[in-house]
Design a protein around this motif. Structure first.
Motif, PDB file in Angstrom:
ATOM      1  N   PRO A 434     -52.332  71.532 -46.637  1.00  0.00           N
ATOM      2  CA  PRO A 434     -52.931  72.417 -45.612  1.00  0.00           C
ATOM      3  C   PRO A 434     -51.907  73.391 -45.034  1.00  0.00           C
ATOM      4  O   PRO A 434     -50.730  73.039 -44.842  1.00  0.00           O
ATOM      5  N   ARG A 435     -52.358  74.608 -44.790  1.00  0.00           N
ATOM      6  CA  ARG A 435     -51.483  75.607 -44.173  1.00  0.00           C
ATOM      7  C   ARG A 435     -51.048  75.144 -42.790  1.00  0.00           C
ATOM      8  O   ARG A 435     -51.824  74.563 -42.031  1.00  0.00           O
ATOM      9  N   PHE A 436     -49.778  75.384 -42.462  1.00  0.00           N
ATOM     10  CA  PHE A 436     -49.181  75.076 -41.164  1.00  0.00           C
ATOM     11  C   PHE A 436     -49.056  73.575 -40.879  1.00  0.00           C
ATOM     12  O   PHE A 436     -48.779  73.185 -39.744  1.00  0.00           O
ATOM     13  N   SER A 437     -49.261  72.757 -41.914  1.00  0.00           N
ATOM     14  CA  SER A 437     -48.954  71.334 -41.757  1.00  0.00           C
ATOM     15  C   SER A 437     -47.443  71.176 -41.806  1.00  0.00           C
ATOM     16  O   SER A 437     -46.709  72.096 -42.186  1.00  0.00           O
ATOM     17  N   PHE A 438     -46.938  69.986 -41.454  1.00  0.00           N
ATOM     18  CA  PHE A 438     -45.494  69.770 -41.433  1.00  0.00           C
ATOM     19  C   PHE A 438     -44.885  70.003 -42.816  1.00  0.00           C
ATOM     20  O   PHE A 438     -43.857  70.683 -42.955  1.00  0.00           O
ATOM     21  N   THR A 439     -45.512  69.438 -43.853  1.00  0.00           N
ATOM     22  CA  THR A 439     -44.990  69.594 -45.212  1.00  0.00           C
ATOM     23  C   THR A 439     -44.998  71.057 -45.634  1.00  0.00           C
ATOM     24  O   THR A 439     -44.030  71.559 -46.230  1.00  0.00           O
TER      25      THR A 439
END
Length: 479
Positions: A434-439
């Motif tokens: 997902p966009r803007f997730s930590f990873t």
């Protein structure tokens, strides 16, 4: 091995019956037999090359702290992104998905669109740059043999200046002849010979450096490398440091052949798992080897480390061993040049065959009987196009005959897109992160940080080329 699948679309072979199927993989191609051992060997062979020759100079620019740290950083980044790329060999699932045979196929399967064209530009641009760089390096080694014999005969105080250009012409003539052999990639003996030569000259360099240090050589070194006000000016220190980063990046540029190596592995256990183990073994081995070359070379020569530690004449004796090492470099690069230019030949020729299938100049083969060889088939288009390519690379090498600057530019231009950007973007797309997730955020930070590093290295190398061109003297050997 690399050429056999690199950038060449091979026709699918049909399975006619169950017995025949035992000899074929799930995609209808002959059963692959590669393992961790073979893949590790391929990686080590692909990584260790002429880039090792500049590492002593690179460490000298950065010093005992930053030099090994940058080397280790590139090692970790290369290994990490190679594990991401290994998962992309099959799509959409990394274990049961459809095979992708080349780097561009992998990008096409996961990203598509304009990304495939950008990948092609990066790949083929890198291949062209490497062939030019190999022309430069081979000619410098040929000159070094000539100069070594001159120093041995007349003394180390004699200039023994020799132009690189005649040796570039000799190298180009050899390549023109070799380039006319159709299906050159089938001559596996040349790749084996090139690999042996690579290990030979690298080992000689390490051994000579170790002997010089053990013999009591007290070269001036420092934690920060070359000293401002003593060895270089403040601006030169900055530019050289940037260029050194590019040289180290070039030494780790092997991602272009990773997919082709993975395509040699047998299906069980899963290819991605085996490839990750092979990458760990390969990158760890080459990093240990690089650290030995770079650090021992710096310890032997100090802040005055030559750009190419086998041709810069930090070593004069034993002259026969220096000659042998430089002959090994030349032989290695004669074969390596063909490994990198054959995919370019195949790409252009296949495109031309598809676009002009009725042109006799492009498609016709003429048989010529050669004594002790048999029938040799000449294609006029292949003769003209391949000869033109070799001549153009030789001319460009004559215009820019600067070892360190050119290697740094190639490393900077190829490291970010092929080693970092595409593996990260394909991993994000395949894993649906997902966009803007930590990873997602930390992968993007890594990608942007590597972009900045590559730009800095490219700027330093371009500045080095500009300065070298201003001071270039055709009859002064460039190292």
């Amino acid at each position: 091995m690399q050429n056999k699948s690199m950038f060449v679309e091979q026709a699918q072979e049909s399975l006619e019956n169950t017995d025949t199927g035992k000899n074929f993989d799930d995609d209808g191609r002959p059963k692959r037999t590669g393992s961790v051992v073979t893949a590790s060997a391929h990686i080590i062979t692909a990584v260790i090359g002429s880039g090792v020759l500049s590492l002593a100079w690179a460490i000298a620019q950065l010093g005992w702290v930053a030099g090994p740290a940058v080397l280790m950083a590139f090692s970790f980044i290369t290994y990490f992104t190679s594990t991401l790329l290994a998962d992309c060999y099959r799509s959409p699932d990394p274990v049961t998905g459809t095979r992708n045979y080349t780097y561009m196929d992998v990008v096409r399967a996961h990203l598509g669109g304009i990304q495939v064209k950008l990948c092609g530009i990066a790949q083929y641009g890198n291949l062209i740059g490497v062939t030019i760089g190999y022309t430069i390096t081979a000619s410098i080694s040929m000159v070094a043999v000539n100069r070594s014999n001159c120093f041995h005969k007349y003394g180390h105080h004699v200039k023994c200046s020799t132009s690189n250009n005649p040796f570039m012409i000799i190298f180009a003539i050899i390549q023109i002849i070799l380039s006319q052999i159709p299906n050159f990639h089938k001559l596996s003996w040349l790749s084996i010979l090139a690999a042996v030569m690579s290990f030979a000259y690298s080992s000689i360099g390490v051994g000579l450096s170790l002997a010089k240090v053990a013999g009591g050589a007290h070269a001036r070194t420092s934690l920060t490398g070359v000293t401002v006000g003593v060895d270089v000016s403040a601006s030169e220190k900055v530019w050289r440091s940037f260029q050194a980063i590019g040289d180290i990046a070039f030494a780790y540029a092997y991602s272009t052949v990773l997919i082709e190596i993975q395509d040699t592995l047998k299906s069980h256990p899963p290819e991605n798992r085996v490839m990750k183990k092979a990458s760990l073994v390969g990158v760890s081995t080459t990093t240990l080897f690089y650290a030995s070359c770079g650090c021992l070379g710096y310890a032997a020569f100090g802040n005055n480390a030559p750009g190419n530690f086998l041709t810069g004449f930090g070593f004069y004796e034993p002259f026969w061993l220096i000659d042998f090492a430089n002959v090994c470099i030349a032989v290695h690069l004669i074969g390596a040049y063909q490994v990198f230019c054959q995919p370019i030949f195949a790409f252009v020729e296949s495109r031309c065959h598809k676009r002009w299938p009725d042109r006799e100049f492009i498609t016709s083969e003429y048989a010529v009987k050669i004594p002790f060889w048999g029938a040799y088939y000449i294609n006029l288009f292949r003769l003209v196009w391949r000869t033109t390519y070799v001549i153009l690379t030789a001319v460009l090498a004559m215009i820019f005959p600067f070892f360190n600057d050119f290697l740094g530019l190639i490393g900077a231009a190829s490291f970010y897109p092929l080693t970092v950007y595409f593996p990260i973007e394909m991993h994000i797309a395949q894993s649906k992160i997902p966009r803007f997730s930590f990873t997602w955020i930390w992968l993007k930070i890594l990608s942007w940080a590597c972009l900045v590093i590559s730009l800095v290295a490219a700027i330093g190398s371009i500045q080095g080329l500009a300065v070298a061109l201003k001071t270039y003297k055709p009859f002064k050997t460039q190292n």
